[in-house]
Design a protein around this motif. Structure first.
Motif, PDB file in Angstrom:
ATOM      1  N   VAL A   1     -65.987 135.293 -36.935  1.00 49.47           N
ATOM      2  CA  VAL A   1     -67.276 134.948 -37.532  1.00 49.47           C
ATOM      3  C   VAL A   1     -67.794 136.132 -38.350  1.00 49.47           C
ATOM      4  N   LYS A   2     -68.131 135.881 -39.596  1.00 51.74           N
ATOM      5  CA  LYS A   2     -68.635 136.951 -40.460  1.00 51.74           C
ATOM      6  C   LYS A   2     -70.160 137.052 -40.429  1.00 51.74           C
ATOM      7  N   ASP A   3     -70.828 135.940 -40.188  1.00 54.17           N
ATOM      8  CA  ASP A   3     -72.287 135.910 -40.214  1.00 54.17           C
ATOM      9  C   ASP A   3     -72.832 136.153 -38.802  1.00 54.17           C
ATOM     10  N   ARG A   4     -73.430 137.292 -38.615  1.00 59.38           N
ATOM     11  CA  ARG A   4     -73.984 137.708 -37.328  1.00 59.38           C
ATOM     12  C   ARG A   4     -74.935 136.658 -36.738  1.00 59.38           C
ATOM     13  N   SER A   5     -75.660 135.946 -37.577  1.00 58.42           N
ATOM     14  CA  SER A   5     -76.629 134.966 -37.087  1.00 58.42           C
ATOM     15  C   SER A   5     -75.968 133.769 -36.413  1.00 58.42           C
ATOM     16  N   MET A   6     -74.670 133.599 -36.602  1.00 53.14           N
ATOM     17  CA  MET A   6     -73.936 132.486 -35.998  1.00 53.14           C
ATOM     18  C   MET A   6     -73.442 132.809 -34.582  1.00 53.14           C
ATOM     19  N   ILE A   7     -73.661 134.025 -34.126  1.00 50.17           N
ATOM     20  CA  ILE A   7     -73.149 134.473 -32.820  1.00 50.17           C
ATOM     21  C   ILE A   7     -74.259 134.425 -31.784  1.00 50.17           C
ATOM     22  N   GLU A   8     -73.947 133.827 -30.644  1.00 50.04           N
ATOM     23  CA  GLU A   8     -74.952 133.755 -29.586  1.00 50.04           C
ATOM     24  C   GLU A   8     -75.278 135.163 -29.080  1.00 50.04           C
ATOM     25  N   ASN A   9     -76.506 135.336 -28.673  1.00 46.52           N
ATOM     26  CA  ASN A   9     -77.011 136.654 -28.273  1.00 46.52           C
ATOM     27  C   ASN A   9     -76.183 137.314 -27.180  1.00 46.52           C
ATOM     28  N   SER A  10     -75.659 136.522 -26.266  1.00 40.68           N
ATOM     29  CA  SER A  10     -74.889 137.101 -25.157  1.00 40.68           C
ATOM     30  C   SER A  10     -73.595 137.756 -25.622  1.00 40.68           C
ATOM     31  N   ARG A  11     -73.150 137.459 -26.836  1.00 39.35           N
ATOM     32  CA  ARG A  11     -71.916 138.043 -27.388  1.00 39.35           C
ATOM     33  C   ARG A  11     -72.174 139.170 -28.388  1.00 39.35           C
ATOM     34  N   LEU A  12     -73.400 139.267 -28.872  1.00 38.85           N
ATOM     35  CA  LEU A  12     -73.697 140.237 -29.925  1.00 38.85           C
ATOM     36  C   LEU A  12     -73.487 141.691 -29.506  1.00 38.85           C
ATOM     37  N   PHE A  13     -73.775 142.002 -28.236  1.00 35.10           N
ATOM     38  CA  PHE A  13     -73.749 143.400 -27.811  1.00 35.10           C
ATOM     39  C   PHE A  13     -72.391 144.072 -28.015  1.00 35.10           C
ATOM     40  N   ALA A  14     -71.316 143.314 -27.988  1.00 35.32           N
ATOM     41  CA  ALA A  14     -69.988 143.925 -28.120  1.00 35.32           C
ATOM     42  C   ALA A  14     -69.202 143.391 -29.315  1.00 35.32           C
ATOM     43  N   TRP A  15     -69.836 142.617 -30.142  1.00 32.65           N
ATOM     44  CA  TRP A  15     -69.156 142.011 -31.283  1.00 32.65           C
ATOM     45  C   TRP A  15     -68.573 143.069 -32.214  1.00 32.65           C
ATOM     46  N   LYS A  16     -69.395 144.002 -32.674  1.00 34.35           N
ATOM     47  CA  LYS A  16     -68.916 145.024 -33.610  1.00 34.35           C
ATOM     48  C   LYS A  16     -67.854 145.921 -32.974  1.00 34.35           C
ATOM     49  N   ASP A  17     -68.028 146.247 -31.707  1.00 31.14           N
ATOM     50  CA  ASP A  17     -67.036 147.089 -31.016  1.00 31.14           C
ATOM     51  C   ASP A  17     -65.689 146.382 -30.930  1.00 31.14           C
ATOM     52  N   THR A  18     -65.709 145.078 -30.684  1.00 35.32           N
ATOM     53  CA  THR A  18     -64.468 144.310 -30.606  1.00 35.32           C
ATOM     54  C   THR A  18     -63.803 144.227 -31.975  1.00 35.32           C
ATOM     55  N   LEU A  19     -64.590 143.997 -33.009  1.00 33.89           N
ATOM     56  CA  LEU A  19     -64.045 143.991 -34.371  1.00 33.89           C
ATOM     57  C   LEU A  19     -63.435 145.346 -34.720  1.00 33.89           C
ATOM     58  N   ARG A  20     -64.132 146.410 -34.363  1.00 31.93           N
ATOM     59  CA  ARG A  20     -63.653 147.766 -34.647  1.00 31.93           C
ATOM     60  C   ARG A  20     -62.339 148.042 -33.920  1.00 31.93           C
ATOM     61  N   LEU A  21     -62.253 147.629 -32.651  1.00 29.53           N
ATOM     62  CA  LEU A  21     -61.017 147.804 -31.891  1.00 29.53           C
ATOM     63  C   LEU A  21     -59.878 147.027 -32.548  1.00 29.53           C
ATOM     64  N   ASN A  22     -60.103 145.756 -32.845  1.00 28.92           N
ATOM     65  CA  ASN A  22     -59.048 144.924 -33.434  1.00 28.92           C
ATOM     66  C   ASN A  22     -58.565 145.491 -34.769  1.00 28.92           C
ATOM     67  N   THR A  23     -59.477 145.961 -35.575  1.00 32.58           N
ATOM     68  CA  THR A  23     -59.120 146.548 -36.865  1.00 32.58           C
ATOM     69  C   THR A  23     -58.275 147.799 -36.664  1.00 32.58           C
ATOM     70  N   ALA A  24     -58.677 148.633 -35.725  1.00 32.86           N
ATOM     71  CA  ALA A  24     -57.933 149.869 -35.440  1.00 32.86           C
ATOM     72  C   ALA A  24     -56.554 149.575 -34.869  1.00 32.86           C
ATOM     73  N   LEU A  25     -56.451 148.596 -33.979  1.00 31.61           N
ATOM     74  CA  LEU A  25     -55.148 148.253 -33.398  1.00 31.61           C
ATOM     75  C   LEU A  25     -54.198 147.753 -34.482  1.00 31.61           C
ATOM     76  N   ALA A  26     -54.710 146.945 -35.389  1.00 32.34           N
ATOM     77  CA  ALA A  26     -53.873 146.408 -36.466  1.00 32.34           C
ATOM     78  C   ALA A  26     -53.354 147.510 -37.383  1.00 32.34           C
ATOM     79  N   ALA A  27     -54.096 148.593 -37.497  1.00 30.61           N
ATOM     80  CA  ALA A  27     -53.714 149.684 -38.401  1.00 30.61           C
ATOM     81  C   ALA A  27     -53.013 150.840 -37.694  1.00 30.61           C
ATOM     82  N   ASP A  28     -52.934 150.808 -36.375  1.00 27.07           N
ATOM     83  CA  ASP A  28     -52.385 151.933 -35.614  1.00 27.07           C
ATOM     84  C   ASP A  28     -50.864 151.983 -35.751  1.00 27.07           C
ATOM     85  N   PRO A  29     -50.321 153.043 -36.349  1.00 22.28           N
ATOM     86  CA  PRO A  29     -48.874 153.143 -36.518  1.00 22.28           C
ATOM     87  C   PRO A  29     -48.129 153.458 -35.216  1.00 22.28           C
TER      88      PRO A  29
END
Length: 175
Positions: A128-156
């Motif tokens: 989900v790209k639009d933050r307003s579409m995410i329920e509040n109970s998931r918002l607290f870790a949304w960016k951290d999860t995206l950051r982790l996934n992005t880093a894992l995909a790029a980790d050599p």
């Protein structure tokens, strides 16, 4: 199955709660294997999981450390004999430190070993790209999860595979 394919003997688990995955790991590794289990509280494990580990005869394989994970990981890394000494790591802990955990675990897990991160789909919010579409109970870790996934995909240092069961697992094979 992963533990058996790795012939895992020395493992580490971040985030224990009641100890379900800890019990599975302890039952799978050989009798002289060890699981370093780290959680900020031992209460839930003591109340629920310990009895099952004892009944299964695997309590001697578990080294439970009641602590924040980062200081323990840093302590392990301060000893060169721990670099690449672990066969397997499982991460089901606080999302805001997931990337910090990975950066340390990738140095502790041997080449050919595996790190598994739990909850990497985070209720589907990673798509989900639009933050307003995410329920509040998931918002607290949304960016951290995206950051982790992005880093894992790029980790050599790892090859990854996303498993879309439950809330998602990312399997990282150390290369």
């Amino acid at each position: 199955m992963v533990l058996k394919m790795l012939n895992a003997k020395k493992t580490i688990e971040l985030g224990v709660y009641t100890g379900y995955s800890l019990l599975l790991t302890a039952m799978t590794i050989p009798d002289d294997g060890k699981v370093i289990a780290i959680d900020v509280t031992k209460k839930d494990y003591d109340e629920v999981g310990r009895q099952f580990a004892k009944k299964a005869g695997v309590e001697h394989k578990i080294d439970f450390i009641e602590s924040q994970a980062l200081p323990v990981l840093d302590d392990l890394l301060s000893k060169p004999e721990n670099w690449g000494a672990f066969d397997f790591a499982y991460v089901d802990a606080d999302r805001n430190n997931a990337l910090n955990y990975h950066e340390r675990l990738v140095r502790l897990v041997r080449v050919g070993g595996v790190i598994i991160h739990d909850n990497t789909l985070w209720g589907g919010t990673v798509a989900v790209k639009d933050r307003s579409m995410i329920e509040n109970s998931r918002l607290f870790a949304w960016k951290d999860t995206l950051r982790l996934n992005t880093a894992l995909a790029a980790d050599p240092l790892v090859e990854i595979c996303q498993i879309t069961l439950g809330d998602g697992l990312t399997i990282c094979r150390r290369v």
